[in-house]
Design a protein around this motif. Structure first.
Motif, PDB file in Angstrom:
ATOM      1  N   ALA A 152       4.282 -22.396  -1.721  1.00 29.71           N
ATOM      2  CA  ALA A 152       4.021 -22.359  -3.166  1.00 29.71           C
ATOM      3  C   ALA A 152       5.217 -21.717  -3.872  1.00 29.71           C
ATOM      4  O   ALA A 152       6.066 -21.080  -3.237  1.00 29.71           O
ATOM      5  N   SER A 153       5.270 -21.874  -5.171  1.00 29.58           N
ATOM      6  CA  SER A 153       6.382 -21.311  -5.938  1.00 29.58           C
ATOM      7  C   SER A 153       6.325 -19.785  -5.894  1.00 29.58           C
ATOM      8  O   SER A 153       5.276 -19.188  -5.645  1.00 29.58           O
ATOM      9  N   GLU A 154       7.459 -19.180  -6.156  1.00 23.82           N
ATOM     10  CA  GLU A 154       7.539 -17.714  -6.157  1.00 23.82           C
ATOM     11  C   GLU A 154       6.596 -17.111  -7.198  1.00 23.82           C
ATOM     12  O   GLU A 154       6.038 -16.037  -6.979  1.00 23.82           O
ATOM     13  N   GLU A 155       6.406 -17.816  -8.323  1.00 25.25           N
ATOM     14  CA  GLU A 155       5.519 -17.310  -9.367  1.00 25.25           C
ATOM     15  C   GLU A 155       4.073 -17.260  -8.881  1.00 25.25           C
ATOM     16  O   GLU A 155       3.346 -16.312  -9.179  1.00 25.25           O
ATOM     17  N   GLU A 156       3.651 -18.291  -8.137  1.00 29.03           N
ATOM     18  CA  GLU A 156       2.282 -18.313  -7.623  1.00 29.03           C
ATOM     19  C   GLU A 156       2.066 -17.213  -6.594  1.00 29.03           C
ATOM     20  O   GLU A 156       1.015 -16.553  -6.583  1.00 29.03           O
ATOM     21  N   ILE A 157       3.050 -17.013  -5.726  1.00 32.21           N
ATOM     22  CA  ILE A 157       2.946 -15.949  -4.717  1.00 32.21           C
ATOM     23  C   ILE A 157       2.926 -14.590  -5.403  1.00 32.21           C
ATOM     24  O   ILE A 157       2.126 -13.714  -5.052  1.00 32.21           O
ATOM     25  N   ALA A 158       3.787 -14.415  -6.407  1.00 31.82           N
ATOM     26  CA  ALA A 158       3.819 -13.149  -7.146  1.00 31.82           C
ATOM     27  C   ALA A 158       2.499 -12.912  -7.870  1.00 31.82           C
ATOM     28  O   ALA A 158       2.013 -11.775  -7.929  1.00 31.82           O
ATOM     29  N   ALA A 159       1.897 -13.976  -8.414  1.00 36.81           N
ATOM     30  CA  ALA A 159       0.606 -13.830  -9.096  1.00 36.81           C
ATOM     31  C   ALA A 159      -0.483 -13.406  -8.110  1.00 36.81           C
ATOM     32  O   ALA A 159      -1.329 -12.559  -8.428  1.00 36.81           O
ATOM     33  N   SER A 160      -0.461 -13.987  -6.903  1.00 36.02           N
ATOM     34  CA  SER A 160      -1.442 -13.602  -5.882  1.00 36.02           C
ATOM     35  C   SER A 160      -1.245 -12.153  -5.464  1.00 36.02           C
ATOM     36  O   SER A 160      -2.211 -11.410  -5.275  1.00 36.02           O
ATOM     37  N   LYS A 161       0.014 -11.742  -5.315  1.00 33.54           N
ATOM     38  CA  LYS A 161       0.285 -10.346  -4.949  1.00 33.54           C
ATOM     39  C   LYS A 161      -0.124  -9.398  -6.068  1.00 33.54           C
ATOM     40  O   LYS A 161      -0.592  -8.291  -5.803  1.00 33.54           O
ATOM     41  N   LEU A 162       0.040  -9.831  -7.322  1.00 32.94           N
ATOM     42  CA  LEU A 162      -0.364  -8.993  -8.454  1.00 32.94           C
ATOM     43  C   LEU A 162      -1.876  -8.777  -8.455  1.00 32.94           C
ATOM     44  O   LEU A 162      -2.356  -7.680  -8.738  1.00 32.94           O
ATOM     45  N   LYS A 163      -2.633  -9.823  -8.111  1.00 33.47           N
ATOM     46  CA  LYS A 163      -4.089  -9.674  -8.037  1.00 33.47           C
ATOM     47  C   LYS A 163      -4.470  -8.654  -6.966  1.00 33.47           C
ATOM     48  O   LYS A 163      -5.355  -7.823  -7.177  1.00 33.47           O
ATOM     49  N   LEU A 164      -3.800  -8.711  -5.801  1.00 34.55           N
ATOM     50  CA  LEU A 164      -4.061  -7.736  -4.743  1.00 34.55           C
ATOM     51  C   LEU A 164      -3.661  -6.344  -5.216  1.00 34.55           C
ATOM     52  O   LEU A 164      -4.407  -5.373  -5.020  1.00 34.55           O
ATOM     53  N   PHE A 165      -2.507  -6.237  -5.858  1.00 37.25           N
ATOM     54  CA  PHE A 165      -2.054  -4.940  -6.350  1.00 37.25           C
ATOM     55  C   PHE A 165      -3.039  -4.366  -7.373  1.00 37.25           C
ATOM     56  O   PHE A 165      -3.352  -3.176  -7.332  1.00 37.25           O
ATOM     57  N   ASN A 166      -3.539  -5.206  -8.274  1.00 34.16           N
ATOM     58  CA  ASN A 166      -4.509  -4.734  -9.276  1.00 34.16           C
ATOM     59  C   ASN A 166      -5.766  -4.203  -8.602  1.00 34.16           C
ATOM     60  O   ASN A 166      -6.299  -3.163  -8.994  1.00 34.16           O
ATOM     61  N   TYR A 167      -6.246  -4.922  -7.577  1.00 36.32           N
ATOM     62  CA  TYR A 167      -7.436  -4.458  -6.860  1.00 36.32           C
ATOM     63  C   TYR A 167      -7.147  -3.113  -6.194  1.00 36.32           C
ATOM     64  O   TYR A 167      -7.944  -2.168  -6.308  1.00 36.32           O
ATOM     65  N   ILE A 168      -6.010  -3.021  -5.529  1.00 40.81           N
ATOM     66  CA  ILE A 168      -5.657  -1.788  -4.822  1.00 40.81           C
ATOM     67  C   ILE A 168      -5.473  -0.635  -5.806  1.00 40.81           C
ATOM     68  O   ILE A 168      -5.869   0.496  -5.540  1.00 40.81           O
ATOM     69  N   GLN A 169      -4.910  -0.926  -6.959  1.00 37.87           N
ATOM     70  CA  GLN A 169      -4.716   0.108  -7.966  1.00 37.87           C
ATOM     71  C   GLN A 169      -6.065   0.593  -8.505  1.00 37.87           C
ATOM     72  O   GLN A 169      -6.269   1.794  -8.695  1.00 37.87           O
ATOM     73  N   GLN A 170      -6.996  -0.331  -8.711  1.00 33.36           N
ATOM     74  CA  GLN A 170      -8.339   0.064  -9.153  1.00 33.36           C
ATOM     75  C   GLN A 170      -8.985   0.977  -8.116  1.00 33.36           C
ATOM     76  O   GLN A 170      -9.548   2.021  -8.445  1.00 33.36           O
ATOM     77  N   VAL A 171      -8.897   0.571  -6.862  1.00 37.40           N
ATOM     78  CA  VAL A 171      -9.492   1.354  -5.780  1.00 37.40           C
ATOM     79  C   VAL A 171      -8.854   2.736  -5.708  1.00 37.40           C
ATOM     80  O   VAL A 171      -9.547   3.739  -5.545  1.00 37.40           O
ATOM     81  N   ALA A 172      -7.531   2.794  -5.865  1.00 38.36           N
ATOM     82  CA  ALA A 172      -6.841   4.088  -5.797  1.00 38.36           C
ATOM     83  C   ALA A 172      -7.252   4.987  -6.959  1.00 38.36           C
ATOM     84  O   ALA A 172      -7.452   6.193  -6.776  1.00 38.36           O
ATOM     85  N   LEU A 173      -7.399   4.407  -8.144  1.00 41.66           N
ATOM     86  CA  LEU A 173      -7.832   5.206  -9.298  1.00 41.66           C
ATOM     87  C   LEU A 173      -9.228   5.760  -9.095  1.00 41.66           C
ATOM     88  O   LEU A 173      -9.512   6.911  -9.415  1.00 41.66           O
ATOM     89  N   ILE A 174     -10.097   4.931  -8.553  1.00 40.78           N
ATOM     90  CA  ILE A 174     -11.486   5.349  -8.337  1.00 40.78           C
ATOM     91  C   ILE A 174     -11.551   6.386  -7.210  1.00 40.78           C
ATOM     92  O   ILE A 174     -12.273   7.368  -7.280  1.00 40.78           O
ATOM     93  N   SER A 175     -10.774   6.175  -6.147  1.00 41.57           N
ATOM     94  CA  SER A 175     -10.797   7.065  -4.991  1.00 41.57           C
ATOM     95  C   SER A 175     -10.215   8.433  -5.307  1.00 41.57           C
ATOM     96  O   SER A 175     -10.587   9.420  -4.688  1.00 41.57           O
ATOM     97  N   ASP A 176      -9.275   8.496  -6.256  1.00 43.39           N
ATOM     98  CA  ASP A 176      -8.636   9.771  -6.578  1.00 43.39           C
ATOM     99  C   ASP A 176      -9.591  10.732  -7.267  1.00 43.39           C
ATOM    100  O   ASP A 176      -9.360  11.926  -7.283  1.00 43.39           O
ATOM    101  N   ASN A 177     -10.649  10.210  -7.859  1.00 42.00           N
ATOM    102  CA  ASN A 177     -11.598  11.093  -8.560  1.00 42.00           C
ATOM    103  C   ASN A 177     -12.570  11.743  -7.623  1.00 42.00           C
ATOM    104  O   ASN A 177     -12.938  11.326  -6.625  1.00 42.00           O
TER     105      ASN A 177
END
Length: 177
Positions: A152-177
Protein backbone atom coordinates in the motif's frame (compact mmCIF):
# COMPACT_ATOMS: atom_id res chain seq x y z
CA UNK A 1 -34.17 -25.61 12.44
CA UNK A 2 -33.09 -25.40 8.82
CA UNK A 3 -29.45 -25.65 7.96
CA UNK A 4 -27.73 -23.03 5.92
CA UNK A 5 -27.21 -24.51 2.47
CA UNK A 6 -24.48 -22.18 1.27
CA UNK A 7 -21.01 -21.84 2.67
CA UNK A 8 -19.51 -18.57 3.82
CA UNK A 9 -17.34 -16.88 1.24
CA UNK A 10 -14.30 -14.68 1.65
CA UNK A 11 -16.52 -11.67 0.85
CA UNK A 12 -18.70 -12.46 3.87
CA UNK A 13 -15.70 -12.18 6.18
CA UNK A 14 -14.29 -9.14 4.37
CA UNK A 15 -17.55 -7.28 4.96
CA UNK A 16 -17.23 -7.93 8.72
CA UNK A 17 -13.56 -6.98 8.91
CA UNK A 18 -12.91 -3.83 10.84
CA UNK A 19 -16.25 -3.94 12.64
CA UNK A 20 -15.96 -3.79 16.39
CA UNK A 21 -17.75 -6.28 18.60
CA UNK A 22 -20.16 -5.05 21.25
CA UNK A 23 -17.50 -5.57 23.92
CA UNK A 24 -14.98 -3.55 21.96
CA UNK A 25 -17.55 -0.80 21.46
CA UNK A 26 -18.29 -0.69 25.20
CA UNK A 27 -14.60 -0.55 26.06
CA UNK A 28 -14.10 2.22 23.51
CA UNK A 29 -16.86 4.20 25.23
CA UNK A 30 -15.13 3.63 28.57
CA UNK A 31 -11.81 4.82 27.10
CA UNK A 32 -13.50 7.91 25.70
CA UNK A 33 -15.19 8.57 29.07
CA UNK A 34 -11.78 8.38 30.75
CA UNK A 35 -10.42 10.85 28.18
CA UNK A 36 -13.43 13.03 28.91
CA UNK A 37 -12.44 13.02 32.59
CA UNK A 38 -9.02 14.31 31.62
CA UNK A 39 -10.53 16.93 29.33
CA UNK A 40 -12.74 18.07 32.21
CA UNK A 41 -9.59 18.78 34.23
CA UNK A 42 -8.54 21.44 31.69
CA UNK A 43 -9.18 25.07 32.59
CA UNK A 44 -12.39 26.75 31.44
CA UNK A 45 -10.42 28.78 28.90
CA UNK A 46 -8.78 25.66 27.44
CA UNK A 47 -12.16 23.93 27.22
CA UNK A 48 -13.64 26.92 25.38
CA UNK A 49 -10.74 26.79 22.88
CA UNK A 50 -11.21 23.10 22.06
CA UNK A 51 -12.01 22.65 18.34
CA UNK A 52 -15.03 20.45 19.02
CA UNK A 53 -18.82 20.68 18.85
CA UNK A 54 -20.53 23.14 21.14
CA UNK A 55 -22.50 20.30 22.78
CA UNK A 56 -19.25 18.71 23.95
CA UNK A 57 -17.95 21.99 25.35
CA UNK A 58 -21.23 22.49 27.24
CA UNK A 59 -21.07 18.93 28.59
CA UNK A 60 -17.49 19.50 29.80
CA UNK A 61 -18.54 22.72 31.50
CA UNK A 62 -21.61 21.06 33.05
CA UNK A 63 -19.59 18.26 34.60
CA UNK A 64 -17.72 20.80 36.73
CA UNK A 65 -21.03 21.75 38.36
CA UNK A 66 -22.12 18.17 39.11
CA UNK A 67 -21.29 16.89 42.59
CA UNK A 68 -23.16 13.57 42.71
CA UNK A 69 -20.89 10.63 41.91
CA UNK A 70 -23.42 8.73 39.83
CA UNK A 71 -24.47 11.82 37.92
CA UNK A 72 -20.80 12.57 37.13
CA UNK A 73 -20.30 9.01 35.90
CA UNK A 74 -23.30 9.31 33.56
CA UNK A 75 -22.12 12.72 32.37
CA UNK A 76 -18.69 11.29 31.54
CA UNK A 77 -20.36 8.50 29.58
CA UNK A 78 -22.26 11.17 27.67
CA UNK A 79 -19.00 13.05 27.06
CA UNK A 80 -17.44 9.81 25.85
CA UNK A 81 -20.29 9.34 23.41
CA UNK A 82 -19.87 12.90 22.13
CA UNK A 83 -16.12 12.37 21.80
CA UNK A 84 -16.71 9.51 19.36
CA UNK A 85 -17.87 12.09 16.80
CA UNK A 86 -14.67 14.12 17.14
CA UNK A 87 -11.24 13.68 15.59
CA UNK A 88 -9.30 11.78 18.23
CA UNK A 89 -5.97 13.11 16.96
CA UNK A 90 -7.07 16.67 17.78
CA UNK A 91 -8.40 15.67 21.20
CA UNK A 92 -5.21 13.80 22.03
CA UNK A 93 -3.11 16.77 20.92
CA UNK A 94 -4.73 18.82 23.69
CA UNK A 95 -3.96 16.13 26.25
CA UNK A 96 -0.45 15.35 25.00
CA UNK A 97 1.22 18.22 26.89
CA UNK A 98 0.25 16.31 30.04
CA UNK A 99 2.46 13.48 28.78
CA UNK A 100 5.34 15.49 27.36
CA UNK A 101 7.59 15.00 24.34
CA UNK A 102 9.61 12.24 26.01
CA UNK A 103 6.51 10.11 26.60
CA UNK A 104 5.28 10.71 23.03
CA UNK A 105 8.63 9.57 21.63
CA UNK A 106 8.47 6.51 23.88
CA UNK A 107 4.99 5.66 22.58
CA UNK A 108 6.22 6.00 18.99
CA UNK A 109 8.98 3.50 19.79
CA UNK A 110 6.33 1.15 21.24
CA UNK A 111 4.39 1.34 17.96
CA UNK A 112 7.50 0.48 15.93
CA UNK A 113 8.42 -2.36 18.30
CA UNK A 114 4.94 -3.87 18.22
CA UNK A 115 4.80 -3.78 14.43
CA UNK A 116 8.19 -5.50 14.15
CA UNK A 117 8.09 -7.90 17.12
CA UNK A 118 4.38 -8.67 17.41
CA UNK A 119 2.99 -10.49 20.46
CA UNK A 120 6.05 -10.30 22.76
CA UNK A 121 6.10 -6.50 22.47
CA UNK A 122 2.32 -6.32 22.90
CA UNK A 123 2.49 -8.34 26.12
CA UNK A 124 5.29 -6.16 27.44
CA UNK A 125 3.29 -3.02 26.64
CA UNK A 126 0.23 -4.48 28.36
CA UNK A 127 2.26 -5.14 31.53
CA UNK A 128 3.38 -1.51 31.56
CA UNK A 129 -0.07 -0.07 30.79
CA UNK A 130 -2.96 -1.69 32.67
CA UNK A 131 -5.68 -0.18 30.43
CA UNK A 132 -4.28 -1.87 27.30
CA UNK A 133 -6.15 -4.70 25.63
CA UNK A 134 -4.59 -7.35 23.44
CA UNK A 135 -7.24 -7.65 20.74
CA UNK A 136 -7.45 -4.01 19.52
CA UNK A 137 -3.67 -3.69 19.41
CA UNK A 138 -3.38 -6.92 17.46
CA UNK A 139 -6.06 -5.78 15.02
CA UNK A 140 -4.21 -2.53 14.35
CA UNK A 141 -0.94 -4.40 13.83
CA UNK A 142 -2.58 -6.90 11.48
CA UNK A 143 -3.93 -4.00 9.39
CA UNK A 144 -0.49 -2.40 9.26
CA UNK A 145 1.15 -5.67 8.24
CA UNK A 146 -1.54 -6.30 5.64
CA UNK A 147 -0.95 -2.84 4.19
CA UNK A 148 2.77 -3.52 4.06
CA UNK A 149 2.34 -6.90 2.32
CA UNK A 150 -0.14 -5.44 -0.17
CA UNK A 151 2.45 -2.75 -0.88
CA UNK A 152 0.00 0.00 0.00
CA UNK A 153 1.06 3.62 -0.34
CA UNK A 154 3.14 5.23 2.39
CA UNK A 155 0.17 7.44 3.29
CA UNK A 156 -2.06 4.42 3.93
CA UNK A 157 0.59 2.73 6.07
CA UNK A 158 1.18 5.98 7.98
CA UNK A 159 -2.59 6.33 8.53
CA UNK A 160 -2.75 2.78 9.93
CA UNK A 161 0.20 3.48 12.22
CA UNK A 162 -1.45 6.72 13.36
CA UNK A 163 -4.58 4.79 14.37
CA UNK A 164 -2.41 2.40 16.43
CA UNK A 165 -0.53 5.34 17.94
CA UNK A 166 -3.80 7.08 18.87
CA UNK A 167 -5.04 3.93 20.61
CA UNK A 168 -1.74 3.51 22.46
CA UNK A 169 -1.73 7.16 23.45
CA UNK A 170 -5.28 6.86 24.83
CA UNK A 171 -4.27 3.79 26.82
CA UNK A 172 -1.16 5.54 28.15
CA UNK A 173 -3.17 8.59 29.23
CA UNK A 174 -5.71 6.42 31.00
CA UNK A 175 -3.05 4.17 32.59
CA UNK A 176 -1.06 7.12 33.95
CA UNK A 177 -3.95 8.14 36.20
Amino acid sequence: MARRTQRFTEEDFDSLEGRASKTEQKKAVQRMAALGEQLAELSAKQIKNLPVEERLIEALEDVKLITSGEARRRQFLRIGKLLRNEDETVILSYLTPKQGAKKTAQLNRWVDRMVVQGDPAIKEFMKAHNAAEHHPIRQHILRINRDITKKASEEEIAASKLKLFNYIQQVALISDN
